[in-house]
Write an enzyme that holds these catalytic residues in place. Structure first.
Site, mmCIF file in Angstrom:
data_model
loop_
_atom_site.group_PDB
_atom_site.id
_atom_site.type_symbol
_atom_site.label_atom_id
_atom_site.label_comp_id
_atom_site.label_asym_id
_atom_site.label_seq_id
_atom_site.Cartn_x
_atom_site.Cartn_y
_atom_site.Cartn_z
ATOM 1 N N GLU A 1 0.827 -1.214 0.000
ATOM 2 C CA GLU A 1 0.000 0.000 0.000
ATOM 3 C C GLU A 1 0.859 1.261 0.000
ATOM 4 O O GLU A 1 0.526 2.234 -0.667
ATOM 5 C CB GLU A 1 -0.956 0.003 1.191
ATOM 6 C CG GLU A 1 -2.057 -1.036 1.104
ATOM 7 C CD GLU A 1 -2.948 -0.875 -0.124
ATOM 8 O OE1 GLU A 1 -2.953 0.214 -0.728
ATOM 9 O OE2 GLU A 1 -3.624 -1.831 -0.499
ATOM 10 N N TYR B 1 -6.061 6.910 3.853
ATOM 11 C CA TYR B 1 -6.260 5.823 2.897
ATOM 12 C C TYR B 1 -5.560 4.547 3.359
ATOM 13 O O TYR B 1 -6.168 3.467 3.416
ATOM 14 C CB TYR B 1 -5.758 6.207 1.489
ATOM 15 C CG TYR B 1 -5.557 4.965 0.672
ATOM 16 C CD1 TYR B 1 -6.662 4.300 0.147
ATOM 17 C CD2 TYR B 1 -4.298 4.386 0.523
ATOM 18 C CE1 TYR B 1 -6.508 3.098 -0.532
ATOM 19 C CE2 TYR B 1 -4.147 3.195 -0.153
ATOM 20 C CZ TYR B 1 -5.242 2.563 -0.681
ATOM 21 O OH TYR B 1 -5.097 1.373 -1.327
ATOM 22 N N ASP C 1 -9.466 6.014 -2.237
ATOM 23 C CA ASP C 1 -8.299 6.467 -2.993
ATOM 24 C C ASP C 1 -8.802 7.145 -4.274
ATOM 25 O O ASP C 1 -9.999 7.385 -4.417
ATOM 26 C CB ASP C 1 -7.391 5.278 -3.320
ATOM 27 C CG ASP C 1 -7.998 4.390 -4.376
ATOM 28 O OD1 ASP C 1 -9.241 4.332 -4.446
ATOM 29 O OD2 ASP C 1 -7.262 3.777 -5.162
#
Length: 354
Positions: free
Chosen positions: A43, A126, A144
DNA sequence: AATCCGTGGCC
DNA sequence: TGGCCAAGGAT
C-alpha cells in the site's frame, strides 16, 4: 436494483471481483488472509504509483527483507537504495521509521485498528483504512483516487476535486458493506483501475452499468471534474561531473528533507527558476576547485511541479582535493541511491565526457 | 488549505 | 510532444 440499495451494489461488485479479480503479488487467493507486512508495504508503494511500477520493487523488498523485523534492522541507506527509481522518497524514510516502530514497540505486529495505524509514519487515512480492511478483515471506508472516480461517476457528482472529497467519501461510506471488507475495498479499486478507468471507461462490461448515473446522463467521461492545475515552471541547473585521476567521480548526499531527500546526487548548482546559469557562476557552487568544461546537450527531467533543464560541466580534481562528497568508481555508481534524474545525468556524462 | 513531493506510461 | 494520470502523506 437501484443506487438506493447499497448491499445489492456491493454484492454485484464482489461477484465481478470473484470472477475477474486480478492476481497481484501482495494478494492471497480465496479466504486466506494476507500478511499485514505485505499489505502495508504494497500500500505504501502503491501511493500515487502504478501496479506495474510497484511489482518488481515489492518482490525485491520481500525477498531481501522477508519480515518487518528484518526491514527494521536494515541500514536506512540500503532501504533508500532499494527504493531508488520508485519516487516520492519520503515514503522510503517513513517506511523504515514505521518498520522500526512496529518491530521495536509492537513486537513486529501491526495494530489492527485504523486509529492506531493512522499514527504510524507514512500511514494516512487511505493506507490505514486499506490495511484495516485488507489485512485484518474489518470494515473500513477505503477512499483512494479510484474510489473517488467511481463514486463521482456512479452518483454523477459534478463538483470538482478536491472540494468534492468529503461528498465522495460519504458516498463511499454509504456503499461500503460489512461483508468481506478487504475484498470489497480491492474490488472498487480494481474496478477503477480496469473498467472505470480515467480515459475510455469500459462501461459496457461494468457490473454497475445499470445503476451508474454518470453513464445515464452521458457525462461519465468528464468525471471526476478537477480544478485546473497551475503551470509547471522550468528550472535550470548545472551539474559538476568531477573525475579523479583513477577515474572515480564525485557524488554527494542531498539533505534529508525536501526534493529527493536523503538520496545521492551528482553535485550541482541550485536549481533556479527562469535563468540558465553562466559559466562565470560555476566557481561559487563547485564541489571542488577545478577547470570546468561544458558538455554538449542537456538533461531534461520533469518533476511533479516543475521541469528541470540540467546542463553538465566536466572537470578534473587535483590529487589532494578534499571535496564535500564521496568518490565512487564508475562501475560502483549503481551501488548508491541515485534517483532517476541522476541516473539520466550519469548516462549523459558517460556519453559526452569520454 | 495549499504546496510540496518522482516517475514512467499513455494517447 | 507534452499534459495527464497513478492503491496519498506531510506540513
Amino acid at each position: 436494483m437501484s443506487v438506493c440499495d447499497p448491499s445489492a451494489l456491493a454484492r454485484s461488485l464482489l461477484a465481478w471481483y470473484d470472477r475477474a479479480g486480478r492476481a497481484l503479488p501482495w494478494r492471497k487467493k480465496g479466504n486466506e488472509r494476507p500478511d499485514p507486512y505485505h499489505v502495508w508495504l504494497s500500500e505504501v508503494m502503491l501511493q500515487q504509483t502504478t501496479v506495474a511500477a510497484v511489482t518488481p520493487y515489492f518482490l525485491r523488498f520481500i525477498e531481501r527483507w522477508p519480515t518487518i523485523a528484518q526491514l527494521a534492522t536494515a541500514p536506512t541507506d540500503d532501504v533508500m537504495h532499494a527504493w531508488a527509481g520508485l519516487g516520492y522518497y519520503a515514503r522510503a524514510r517513513n517506511l523504515h521509521a514505521c518498520a522500526k516502530m512496529v518491530a521495536q514497540w509492537r513486537g513486529g505486529q501491526f495494530p489492527d485498528d485504523e486509529e492506531a495505524l493512522r499514527k504510524l509514519p507514512g500511514v494516512g487515512d487511505y493506507t490505514a483504512a486499506a490495511i484495516t480492511a485488507i489485512a485484518f478483515g474489518k470494515r473500513a471506508v477505503v477512499v483512494d483516487g479510484n474510489v473517488e472516480r467511481v463514486m463521482a461517476r456512479l452518483f454523477a457528482v459534478t463538483e470538482p476535486l478536491p472540494a468534492a472529497k468529503g461528498r465522495l467519501k460519504a458516498l463511499a461510506a454509504h456503499l461500503t458493506p460489512d461483508m468481506r471488507p478487504g475484498d470489497y475495498a480491492q474490488a472498487v479499486m480494481d474496478l477503477g483501475a480496469t473498467i472505470c478507468s480515467p480515459r475510455n471507461p469500459a462501461c459496457g462490461i461494468c457490473p454497475w452499468m445499470n445503476e451508474c448515473q454518470g453513464r445515464r446522463q452521458g457525462i461519465e467521461a468528464q468525471l471526476p471534474a478537477k480544478l485546473a492545475k497551475p503551470e509547471r515552471p522550468t528550472r535550470h541547473g548545472i551539474a559538476y561531473w568531477t573525475a579523479r585521476k583513477d577515474g572515480a567521480v564525485l557524488i554527494r548526499r542531498r539533505p534529508p528533507q525536501g526534493l529527493l531527500g536523503g538520496m545521492m546526487e551528482i553535485p550541482s548548482t541550485p536549481w533556479r527558476d527562469d535563468t540558465p546559469w553562466d559559466m562565470a557562476e560555476l566557481a561559487a557552487h563547485q564541489p571542488v576547485a577545478a577547470q570546468w568544461r561544458p558538455l554538449p546537450g542537456l538533461v531534461r527531467h520533469t518533476f511533479t511541479h516543475f521541469h528541470l533543464e540540467l546542463r553538465l560541466v566536466a572537470g578534473k580534481a587535483s590529487a589532494n582535493a578534499t571535496p564535500l562528497g564521496l568518490w565512487v568508481a564508475l562501475d560502483k555508481l549503481s551501488d548508491h541511491a541515485l534517483p532517476s534524474v541522476m541516473v539520466k545525468v550519469v548516462k549523459h556524462a558517460l556519453a559526452k565526457a569520454y
